[in-house]
Structure formats: C-alpha cells, structure tokens
Design an enzyme around this catalytic site. Structure first.
Site, short mmCIF file in Angstrom:
data_model
loop_
_atom_site.label_atom_id
_atom_site.label_comp_id
_atom_site.label_asym_id
_atom_site.label_seq_id
_atom_site.Cartn_x
_atom_site.Cartn_y
_atom_site.Cartn_z
N GLU A 185 -37.44 -30.50 14.94
CA GLU A 185 -36.70 -30.88 16.15
C GLU A 185 -37.46 -31.95 16.94
O GLU A 185 -37.88 -31.74 18.09
CB GLU A 185 -36.45 -29.66 17.02
N GLU A 218 -31.46 -24.84 10.31
CA GLU A 218 -31.45 -23.71 11.26
C GLU A 218 -30.04 -23.53 11.77
O GLU A 218 -29.39 -24.50 12.17
CB GLU A 218 -32.35 -23.99 12.48
C1 BG6 Z 1 -35.06 -24.10 17.51
C2 BG6 Z 1 -36.46 -23.99 16.99
O1 BG6 Z 1 -35.13 -24.82 18.69
O2 BG6 Z 1 -34.39 -22.95 17.93
C3 BG6 Z 1 -36.90 -22.59 16.59
O3 BG6 Z 1 -36.71 -24.90 15.95
C4 BG6 Z 1 -36.31 -21.58 17.55
O4 BG6 Z 1 -38.29 -22.57 16.54
C5 BG6 Z 1 -34.79 -21.67 17.49
O5 BG6 Z 1 -36.73 -20.28 17.32
C6 BG6 Z 1 -34.08 -20.65 18.32
O6 BG6 Z 1 -34.52 -20.71 19.64
P1 BG6 Z 1 -35.12 -19.44 20.39
O7 BG6 Z 1 -35.70 -20.00 21.62
O8 BG6 Z 1 -33.99 -18.54 20.64
O9 BG6 Z 1 -36.14 -18.86 19.50
#
Ligand code: BG6
Length: 474
Positions: A179, A372
């Site tokens: 990211e 993701e």
């Molecule tokens: C993304 C990241 O921003 O979102 C992850 O690459 C992160 O590391 C994921 O865990 C979900 O966000 P969060 O804050 O709910 O863990």
C-alpha cells in the site's frame, strides 16, 4: 475469459501483524514494534511520535502477534488444507538486517524464511512476497529518518539483493512495498516517517515517496538481473472514489482523490511522474529533490503487474457539502447512503470491486492481482468449538462474484486473489485482535492473552470448496 486453472487463490498476512517473536534469533526492533495498542496508536501511526522507547505499561501487539514464528508449520498445513495456490507474506526486515545497516545478514533470519518457503514448496503453494509491509528498521528511523533520507534506498536494495539471491529457488512474485499510497495517510506506519511541529509534512511525504519509487524501480531492475523469472508488482490501497452527488464539485473532488492514489501506480507502472502531480507540487510549493538519472530509472524499470488491496469504495463530497462522514481503511470519507457498513464502519461494496478492477485495468492495461480483500469482524467460538462466520462468507462470496464477473464479463486480466487474511492477525490500524479477518481463528485477545490454539471457522470449509471448484461454489 474464464477463471484459469492457474488462478492464484490464496490468502495473505504481514510479518508485523502475524509473526511475533520480535526479539528472537537476533531480530532487531522495527518501526511497528514501538506502536502500542490503545489511544496513542492513531497519532503514532500518523507520525506524531518523539519517544521511541517501549513503555512497560503499554501493550505492543507486534511483539507476540499471533506467533506465526512458532506456528508456521501448523499454519501452512492449514493453508494447504484449504487448497491455497498462493500465500502472500511479508519479510520482517530486521530479522534479516537487525539494524538495517549491517554488512552481512542475520543467518537465523534467513533460515526462518527459507523454512517457511520450503513448507510452501512442499505443498505447491506459490509465495508472493511483500518486501516491506509497514516495516522499517527502528535504528534507521532514529538515525537517518527512514525514507526521508535517500540513503534508505541503498539499505533497502541491500535487503532486496539478499532476498532475491537467497530465495531464488523459492519465490517468483515480489511486491516492493505494501500500500505505497498509505504513506500519505499513515506515514509512520507505512514508511517510518515522523514529524516535528514546524516541518512541512506534505513536502516530507512526497520526498520520501520519491525515494520509495526509485527504490521500487531499482529493485525491479535487480530482481530481473538476478532471476529473469522474477515478476514485480506495485501494491496500492485501492477503492474507487465516487462523487457524493452529480454536483460537478463533488465529481471534481472525487477525481482528485483518485489521482492522489493513482499517482504512485502512475509512476511505478507508466514510468514517469504524471503532469497533474507535477502541477500540484508547483502550486503547493512542494519541491521533490531528484537526482539526474532518476527519471530514466523510473522509465526503464516499470512493474510487471498491478496489485492492490480492496476493502471498500470511497465517497467524496466537496468541502462545502454537509455530508456525514464514515470510516474506511484509514480514509474517512462521506457516508454512502446506498451501502451497509462493517462493525468498524467500513462500507461494504462488492460492485465497487468490479468497478475498481475495470478502472485500474483501463488505466494500466497490465495483469492484476488482488492481494487483500476481507472483512474485519468479531467472531464467537461456540461451546462445541464451531465458529459460524456467515457474515464473512457473505462478504467474501459477494466480492468473489464481482471479481469473477469482472474477469468473465468485462475481460479484465486478473491472475489471483489472496484474501485478507489467511489466518487471524492483529489489526494494523487499531492494534486489536478482536477485529478478525482470518479463515483460521486464533485464541488470543486484545492483550495478547490466550492459548494461541488454531481453530477452523466455517469460512475455512467454504473457501476450501471455492478453491476446489475454481469459484463455482460461491
Ligand atoms: C491494509 C493493510 O491497509 O488493510 C493491512 O495492508 C491491514 O496490513 C488491512 O491489516 C486491514 O486493516 P485493519 O486496520 O483492519 O487491520
């Protein structure tokens, strides 16, 4: 175009949220190791930090995380049981170079990832390696200001050289930065940047981003020299920006938000700074210092593919609108009245994934990889040990349907999907354990207490069938 048999179904994690073992086998301290859970976290991840010590009264989620360091065999066996074709993980930089500036790497750190990759190989799982996922050696944060300094490029390339050489037989897919656009929103978490009161934050962030962009291009060059089979992808936090209304002011502001995110991919994929960014820098008085050959480095070594995270779309209202705000992966945006939200207030928008896939493909015309996508939710273990996470199954199923439509009906070129997350891990933004994303439940709480036992959720069996049927079971 149908889903190919080679489609990379899998799951993802990051070292700082998953591994733990923060002081084991010579590992040095990393930036996220000094970020506690709780009320101070939000300011720290945004760069408001002057004290880098560990306070014994606070809880630091990275230190034990969910202890992948000691559970990797068990966890990889579970991923294999789900049928993963790919597993996206990140390297903890300070396991390899504890301070970041050593001459030689830490053999124990190299051995750990080799053992992990060997397990992957045993199960026919393709590793997709993020070189830096919210991770910088704390020593370099303190001594040179992390990515503020151009010197960071050399330290980073030293890490890359070791990784590309040592893991040549195991890894073909690399993502230089997780990211990369998050440097604008969570600069300490994303890039180890800190600010004191009178500094121009935007100037610093874009200068640091330039160093990362050059580092990414040079890593691409190096990866190919070491192993021509290597494929390099950029990775950005995606999610199209919708105008809150058809008021041209909303449309304009939404376009600017998209440009702010695409800026990074424009450089990494098209190989040059886009005009809109150069003009904006001029207007705002931002002067990005570049060396003479930076432009040719960026032009000669673009990425091979585009990867991104997608949790939600954004909804943008111009400044004079009184639209209500909502949460969303570190970006607060206007509340979209057409969308439901998660327990953490993040909008849920599967069609938005199809829209994003189309927009990204139209813009870059390169193969894409979703690295993701998932739902953070509280899970309950029933008395019989079952975890009925139908809400997660619904979320993933709707998003996978949208993804399949984008491939089969719109013709986007997508070669894989790694859900967030393969296993429960600590939340990056909140540091909470109760915000769970995995197919595998880990018995640990927000204070790091628990047996750390692994349990299969209902989504585990569901995803297993999705992979087995190559998506028909959704
Ligand atoms: C993304 C990241 O921003 O979102 C992850 O690459 C992160 O590391 C994921 O865990 C979900 O966000 P969060 O804050 O709910 O863990």
């Amino acid at each position: 175009m149908a889903i190919s048999k080679e489609f990379l179904w899998g799951g993802a994690t990051s070292a700082n949220q998953y591994e733990g073992g923060y002081q084991e086998d010579g590992r040095g301290l990393s930036s996220m190791d000094i970020v506690p859970a709780g009320s101070k976290r939000s300011d720290i991840i945004r760069g408001k930090i002057s004290d880098f010590s560990i306070d014994p009264n606070l809880y630091y989620p990275t230190h034990k995380a969910v202890d992948f360091y000691h559970h990797y065999k068990e966890d990889l066996a579970l991923f294999a049981e789900m049928g993963f074709k790919a597993y996206r993980l990140s390297i903890s930089w300070t396991r390899i170079f504890p301070n970041g500036d050593e001459e030689t790497p830490n053999q124990a750190g190299l051995d750990f990832y080799e053992a992990v990759f060997k397990e992957c190989q045993r199960y026919g799982i393709q590793p997709i390696v993020t070189i830096s996922h919210f991770d910088a050696p704390l020593h370099l944060v303190q001594t040179i200001g992390s990515w503020k300094s151009r010197q960071m490029i050399d330290y980073y390339l030293k890490l890359c050289k070791v990784l590309f050489t040592y893991y040549k037989d195991y890894v073909d897919y690399w993502l230089p930065f997780n990211e990369i656009n998050m440097i604008l929103h969570a600069p300490f978490m994303a890039a180890g940047l800190t600010f004191n009161g009178d500094e121009d934050e935007e100037q610093i962030k874009y200068q640091a981003a330039h160093h990362e962009l050059v580092a990414s291009a040079l890593a691409t060059k190096m990866a190919k020299e070491i192993n021509p089979k290597n494929k390099i992808g950029c990775m950005f936090a995606a999610g199209s920006a919708y105008p809150f209304s058809c008021n041209p002011k909303d449309v304009w502001d939404a376009m600017k938000v998209d440009q702010e995110n695409y800026f990074f991919v424009d450089v990494q994929s098209r190989g040059k700074y886009p005009n809109y960014a150069l003009k904006e820098f001029q207007c705002k008085g931002i002067e990005v210092v570049m060396q003479e050959d930076d432009a040719s480095i960026l032009a000669e070594y673009p990425v091979d593919f585009i990867s991104f995270s997608y949790y939600n779309s954004r909804c943008i209202a111009s400044k004079d609108s009184d639209a209500e705000l909502t949460d969303g992966n570190l970006f607060a945006t206007a509340k979209n009245p057409y969308l439901e939200t998660s327990e953490w207030g993040w909008p849920i928008d599967p069609l938005g994934l199809r829209i994003t896939l189309n927009q990204v493909y139209d813009r870059y015309q390169k193969p894409m990889l979703i690295v993701e996508n998932g739902l953070g939710a509280v899970d309950t273990v029933n008395e019989d040990g079952q975890i009925k996470d139908h809400y997660r199954i619904n979320y993933l199923s709707e998003h996978i349907k949208a993804m399949v439509a984008a491939i089969e009906e719109d013709g986007v070129d997508l070669f894989g999907y790694t859900a967030w997350a393969a296993c429960d891990i600590v939340s990056a933004s909140s540091g909470e354990m109760k915000k769970r994303y995995g197919f595998v439940y880990v018995d640990a709480d927000d204070q790091g207490q628990g047996s750390f036992k692994r349990l299969k959720k209902d989504s585990f069996y569901w995803y297993q069938k999705v992979i087995e049927s190559n998506r028909d079971f959704i």
